[in-house]
Design a protein around this motif. Structure first.
Motif, PDB file in Angstrom:
ATOM      1  N   UNK A 102     -14.342   8.459 -23.811  1.00  0.00           N
ATOM      2  CA  UNK A 102     -13.873   7.063 -23.923  1.00  0.00           C
ATOM      3  C   UNK A 102     -14.722   6.290 -24.924  1.00  0.00           C
ATOM      4  N   UNK A 103     -16.048   6.542 -24.921  1.00  0.00           N
ATOM      5  CA  UNK A 103     -16.922   5.835 -25.874  1.00  0.00           C
ATOM      6  C   UNK A 103     -16.585   6.284 -27.300  1.00  0.00           C
ATOM      7  N   UNK A 131     -15.869  -8.982 -21.778  1.00  0.00           N
ATOM      8  CA  UNK A 131     -15.007  -8.977 -22.981  1.00  0.00           C
ATOM      9  C   UNK A 131     -14.988 -10.369 -23.604  1.00  0.00           C
ATOM     10  N   UNK A 132     -14.897 -11.404 -22.747  1.00  0.00           N
ATOM     11  CA  UNK A 132     -14.863 -12.780 -23.285  1.00  0.00           C
ATOM     12  C   UNK A 132     -16.185 -13.108 -23.970  1.00  0.00           C
ATOM     13  N   UNK A 133     -17.307 -12.779 -23.283  1.00  0.00           N
ATOM     14  CA  UNK A 133     -18.624 -13.120 -23.854  1.00  0.00           C
ATOM     15  C   UNK A 133     -18.877 -12.365 -25.150  1.00  0.00           C
ATOM     16  N   UNK A 134     -18.404 -11.151 -25.251  1.00  0.00           N
ATOM     17  CA  UNK A 134     -18.645 -10.338 -26.453  1.00  0.00           C
ATOM     18  C   UNK A 134     -17.546 -10.539 -27.486  1.00  0.00           C
ATOM     19  N   UNK A 135     -16.606 -11.432 -27.170  1.00  0.00           N
ATOM     20  CA  UNK A 135     -15.509 -11.688 -28.100  1.00  0.00           C
ATOM     21  C   UNK A 135     -14.750 -10.401 -28.415  1.00  0.00           C
ATOM     22  N   UNK A 136     -14.544  -9.592 -27.379  1.00  0.00           N
ATOM     23  CA  UNK A 136     -13.869  -8.296 -27.579  1.00  0.00           C
ATOM     24  C   UNK A 136     -12.368  -8.461 -27.387  1.00  0.00           C
ATOM     25  N   UNK A 137     -11.614  -8.076 -28.386  1.00  0.00           N
ATOM     26  CA  UNK A 137     -10.140  -8.132 -28.300  1.00  0.00           C
ATOM     27  C   UNK A 137      -9.570  -6.851 -27.699  1.00  0.00           C
ATOM     28  N   UNK A 138     -10.357  -5.769 -27.813  1.00  0.00           N
ATOM     29  CA  UNK A 138      -9.870  -4.487 -27.307  1.00  0.00           C
ATOM     30  C   UNK A 138     -10.836  -3.994 -26.225  1.00  0.00           C
ATOM     31  N   UNK A 139     -10.290  -3.686 -25.052  1.00  0.00           N
ATOM     32  CA  UNK A 139     -11.094  -3.107 -23.970  1.00  0.00           C
ATOM     33  C   UNK A 139     -10.587  -1.686 -23.742  1.00  0.00           C
ATOM     34  N   UNK A 140     -11.526  -0.738 -23.748  1.00  0.00           N
ATOM     35  CA  UNK A 140     -11.164   0.680 -23.542  1.00  0.00           C
ATOM     36  C   UNK A 140     -11.803   1.164 -22.251  1.00  0.00           C
ATOM     37  N   UNK A 141     -11.073   1.949 -21.481  1.00  0.00           N
ATOM     38  CA  UNK A 141     -11.648   2.602 -20.309  1.00  0.00           C
ATOM     39  C   UNK A 141     -10.972   3.942 -20.109  1.00  0.00           C
ATOM     40  N   UNK A 142     -11.570   4.768 -19.275  1.00  0.00           N
ATOM     41  CA  UNK A 142     -10.971   6.075 -19.000  1.00  0.00           C
ATOM     42  C   UNK A 142      -9.828   5.895 -18.009  1.00  0.00           C
ATOM     43  N   UNK A 143      -8.766   6.674 -18.173  1.00  0.00           N
ATOM     44  CA  UNK A 143      -7.630   6.574 -17.242  1.00  0.00           C
ATOM     45  C   UNK A 143      -7.926   7.414 -15.991  1.00  0.00           C
ATOM     46  N   UNK A 160     -10.015   3.704 -13.231  1.00  0.00           N
ATOM     47  CA  UNK A 160      -9.463   3.110 -14.456  1.00  0.00           C
ATOM     48  C   UNK A 160      -8.005   2.690 -14.264  1.00  0.00           C
ATOM     49  N   UNK A 161      -7.275   3.476 -13.469  1.00  0.00           N
ATOM     50  CA  UNK A 161      -5.857   3.159 -13.224  1.00  0.00           C
ATOM     51  C   UNK A 161      -5.719   1.846 -12.467  1.00  0.00           C
ATOM     52  N   UNK A 162      -6.689   1.565 -11.602  1.00  0.00           N
ATOM     53  CA  UNK A 162      -6.653   0.298 -10.860  1.00  0.00           C
ATOM     54  C   UNK A 162      -7.179  -0.868 -11.683  1.00  0.00           C
ATOM     55  N   UNK A 163      -8.136  -0.568 -12.560  1.00  0.00           N
ATOM     56  CA  UNK A 163      -8.778  -1.658 -13.309  1.00  0.00           C
ATOM     57  C   UNK A 163      -7.934  -2.167 -14.479  1.00  0.00           C
ATOM     58  N   UNK A 164      -7.293  -1.240 -15.212  1.00  0.00           N
ATOM     59  CA  UNK A 164      -6.627  -1.624 -16.469  1.00  0.00           C
ATOM     60  C   UNK A 164      -5.642  -2.781 -16.272  1.00  0.00           C
ATOM     61  N   UNK A 165      -4.706  -2.707 -15.303  1.00  0.00           N
ATOM     62  CA  UNK A 165      -3.772  -3.833 -15.172  1.00  0.00           C
ATOM     63  C   UNK A 165      -4.455  -5.133 -14.737  1.00  0.00           C
ATOM     64  N   UNK A 166      -5.496  -5.007 -13.913  1.00  0.00           N
ATOM     65  CA  UNK A 166      -6.195  -6.228 -13.459  1.00  0.00           C
ATOM     66  C   UNK A 166      -6.910  -6.906 -14.633  1.00  0.00           C
ATOM     67  N   UNK A 167      -7.554  -6.100 -15.476  1.00  0.00           N
ATOM     68  CA  UNK A 167      -8.225  -6.670 -16.660  1.00  0.00           C
ATOM     69  C   UNK A 167      -7.153  -7.274 -17.571  1.00  0.00           C
ATOM     70  N   UNK A 168      -6.022  -6.564 -17.680  1.00  0.00           N
ATOM     71  CA  UNK A 168      -4.922  -7.067 -18.511  1.00  0.00           C
ATOM     72  C   UNK A 168      -4.488  -8.450 -18.090  1.00  0.00           C
ATOM     73  N   UNK A 169      -4.364  -8.684 -16.787  1.00  0.00           N
ATOM     74  CA  UNK A 169      -3.946 -10.002 -16.289  1.00  0.00           C
ATOM     75  C   UNK A 169      -5.013 -11.040 -16.628  1.00  0.00           C
ATOM     76  N   UNK A 193      -6.299   2.490 -21.665  1.00  0.00           N
ATOM     77  CA  UNK A 193      -7.002   3.515 -20.877  1.00  0.00           C
ATOM     78  C   UNK A 193      -6.684   4.876 -21.488  1.00  0.00           C
ATOM     79  N   UNK A 194      -7.726   5.692 -21.628  1.00  0.00           N
ATOM     80  CA  UNK A 194      -7.620   6.974 -22.351  1.00  0.00           C
ATOM     81  C   UNK A 194      -7.463   8.126 -21.367  1.00  0.00           C
ATOM     82  N   UNK A 195      -6.443   8.966 -21.581  1.00  0.00           N
ATOM     83  CA  UNK A 195      -6.265  10.159 -20.749  1.00  0.00           C
ATOM     84  C   UNK A 195      -7.461  11.093 -20.946  1.00  0.00           C
ATOM     85  N   UNK A 196      -8.124  11.504 -19.851  1.00  0.00           N
ATOM     86  CA  UNK A 196      -9.255  12.433 -20.009  1.00  0.00           C
ATOM     87  C   UNK A 196      -8.820  13.705 -20.743  1.00  0.00           C
ATOM     88  N   UNK A 197      -9.740  14.264 -21.516  1.00  0.00           N
ATOM     89  CA  UNK A 197      -9.508  15.509 -22.270  1.00  0.00           C
ATOM     90  C   UNK A 197      -8.539  15.359 -23.435  1.00  0.00           C
TER      91      UNK A 197
END
Ligand code: FAD
Length: 321
Positions: free
Chosen positions: A21-22, A84-96, A100-109, A155-159
Motif C-alpha cells: 500500500x505504501x 488527511x485534512x491536516x496534511x492537505x491530502x487529497x488522496x487517501x490510500x489504504x489496504x483493502x 480497510x473495507x470498513x474504513x474506506x467508506x467511512x473516511x469517504x463520508x 483501497x488496494x487489493x493485497x498482492x
C-alpha cells in the motif's frame, strides 16, 4: 497537497500488504508530483515506523492511547480523515483488508470523497482525469472508475502491487486528535484467538480442499501440508455447510475473497461461485481426479489424480526439502 497512506498494524507489526500500500501510494504521489505521508494508529515500535521510509513514506504520523489499542472503525476513520485534512491530502490510500473495507467508506463520508475499493493498478491520470481499475462483481469483472471529486479514497487489493524499496528512514511525528465519545460507541473489549493458525484473509499461501475429500476425517493431510508450507487452510462452501470445516474457512462468492501468492485447490471442482473468491490468487495449483474439472481452466499448474495419493507424496516431498 499530499497523499496519505494508512498503515494498519497487526499486534504492532506491519504485514506485506502494508508495504504494498505504501509503495502504491508513493507511486501515486510521484504521478501527482507531491509527497507521501503515512498515519499509524496504535502501538508500533519507533524503529518499525522509521523503517516505513524505505517504501516511500518520508514522514510517519503516529497516534496511540488506551482507547485505540483495539480497532474501532469509527474512531480510526475520524483520525485518518483528520490527518488527511491536516496534511492537505487529497488522496487517501489504504489496504483493502478486513479493516480497510470498513474504513474506506467511512473516511469517504468524512472527506466527501469518491471511494474506489479493491484497486488493482495505478490510476490513469492523463488529461487531468483520475481513473482507477478495480475488481467488480466478486472478481468476475474489472471496472474502470473515474473519480471526479477533489478528495479520493482508494483501497488496494493485497498482492496486486509490488513492494518497492528505495527510500531512507522516515521521520516520525506524534499526531494528536481528540476523538469524540460517539466515535467509541462500539468497542472491542477482548480478543480471544480461536486458533493460532495463520489467518486466512492475510495468508500468502493457502491450501484448500473440497467435497472430493469425502469427509472431515480426511483433513489431517490438508492440515499437515498447510503446516509444513506455513499456509492457511480453506475450503469450498459445501464443505463448511456440512460442518466438515468451520465457516471461517469458506472461500468464494458467499465466503471470504482472498488473493494469496499461492492457492492449492484439492478436490474442488472450480464452480464459478468458488472461483469468484480465489481467482485473483497469483498462482493457482489444482489437484483433481477429473481432467474435465472446470478449475483446470484457470489453473497455472494442474495435477490430474487422486488427492489421497498425491497429497501424501507432496507432504513427503516438502519434508525432504
Ligand atoms: P464438488 O462440486 O462436489 O466437486 C468435488 C470435486 O472433487 C470434483 O471436481 C471431483 O472430480 C473432485 N474429486 C473427487 N474425488 C477426488 C479425489 N479423490 N481426488 C481428487 N479430486 C477428487 N461454493 C464455494 O466454494 N464458495 C462459495 O462462496 C459459493 N457460493 C455459492 C453461492 C451460490 C448462490 C450458489 C448457488 C452456490 C455457491 N457455491 C459456492 C457452491 C458452488 O456452486 C459449488 O457447488 C461448490 O463450490 C462445489 O464444491 P466442491 O468443488 O467442493 O464440490
Amino acid at each position: 497537497m499530499s497523499v496519505l497512506v494508512y498503515v494498519e498494524n497487526a499486534e504492532g507489526k506491519f504485514k506485506k500488504s502494508i508495504f504494498e500500500a505504501i509503495s502504491y501510494a508513493k507511486a501515486i504521489a510521484n504521478q501527482l508530483n507531491t509527497n507521501l505521508v503515512a498515519i499509524s494508529i496504535g502501538n508500533v515500535a519507533t524503529a518499525d515506523l522509521e523503517n516505513l521510509g524505505k517504501y516511500g513514506a518520508a514522514k510517519v504520523l503516529t497516534i496511540n492511547n488506551d482507547q485505540l489499542k483495539s480497532f474501532v472503525n469509527q474512531a480510526y476513520a475520524s483520525i485518518i480523515a483528520e490527518a488527511a485534512k491536516k496534511e492537505n491530502a487529497n488522496v487517501v490510500v489504504l489496504s483493502n483488508s478486513f479493516s480497510g473495507k470498513g474504513l474506506a467508506p467511512r473516511i469517504g463520508v468524512k472527506l466527501e470523497a469518491a471511494v474506489a475499493d479493491g484497486a488493482i493498478e495505478l490510476p490513469q491520470t492523463d488529461g487531468g482525469k483520475f481513473i482507477v481499475k478495480k475488481t467488480a462483481f466478486s472478481n468476475k469483472a474489472f471496472a474502470m472508475v473515474e473519480m471526479q471529486s477533489e478528495n479520493k479514497v482508494i483501497s488496494l487489493t493485497p498482492n496486486s502491487y509490488k513492494v518497492v524499496e528505495d527510500g531512507a528512514a522516515a521521520t516520525v511525528e506524534n499526531f494528536s486528535f481528540e476523538a469524540k465519545a460517539s466515535d467509541f460507541r462500539t468497542m472491542i473489549k477482548e480478543i480471544v484467538r480461536a486458533t493460532d493458525k495463520i489467518s486466512l484473509p492475510d495468508a500468502e499461501l493457502v491450501v484448500s480442499a473440497g467435497r472430493g475429500l469425502k469427509g472431515p476425517e480426511n483433513w489431517g493431510m490438508i492440515e499437515e501440508l498447510a503446516d509444513l508450507l506455513g499456509a492457511a487452510t480453506a475450503c469450498s462452501k459445501p464443505v463448511s455447510d456440512a460442518d466438515w470445516r468451520p465457516h471461517s474457512e469458506h472461500v468464494g462468492q458467499t465466503g471470504i475473497a482472498i488473493s494469496p501468492n499461492l492457492y492449492i485447490a484439492i478436490g474442488i471442482s472450480g464452480a464459478i461461485q468458488h472461483l469468484a473468491g480465489v481467482s485473483s490468487s497469483k498462482v493457482i495449483v489444482v489437484i483433481n481426479k477429473d481432467p474435465e474439472a472446470p478449475f483446470f481452466k484457470v489453473a497455472d499448474y494442474g495435477i490430474v489424480g487422486d488427492a489421497f495419493e498425491i497429497v501424501p507424496k507432496m507432504i513427503e516431498a516438502v519434508k525432504s526439502l
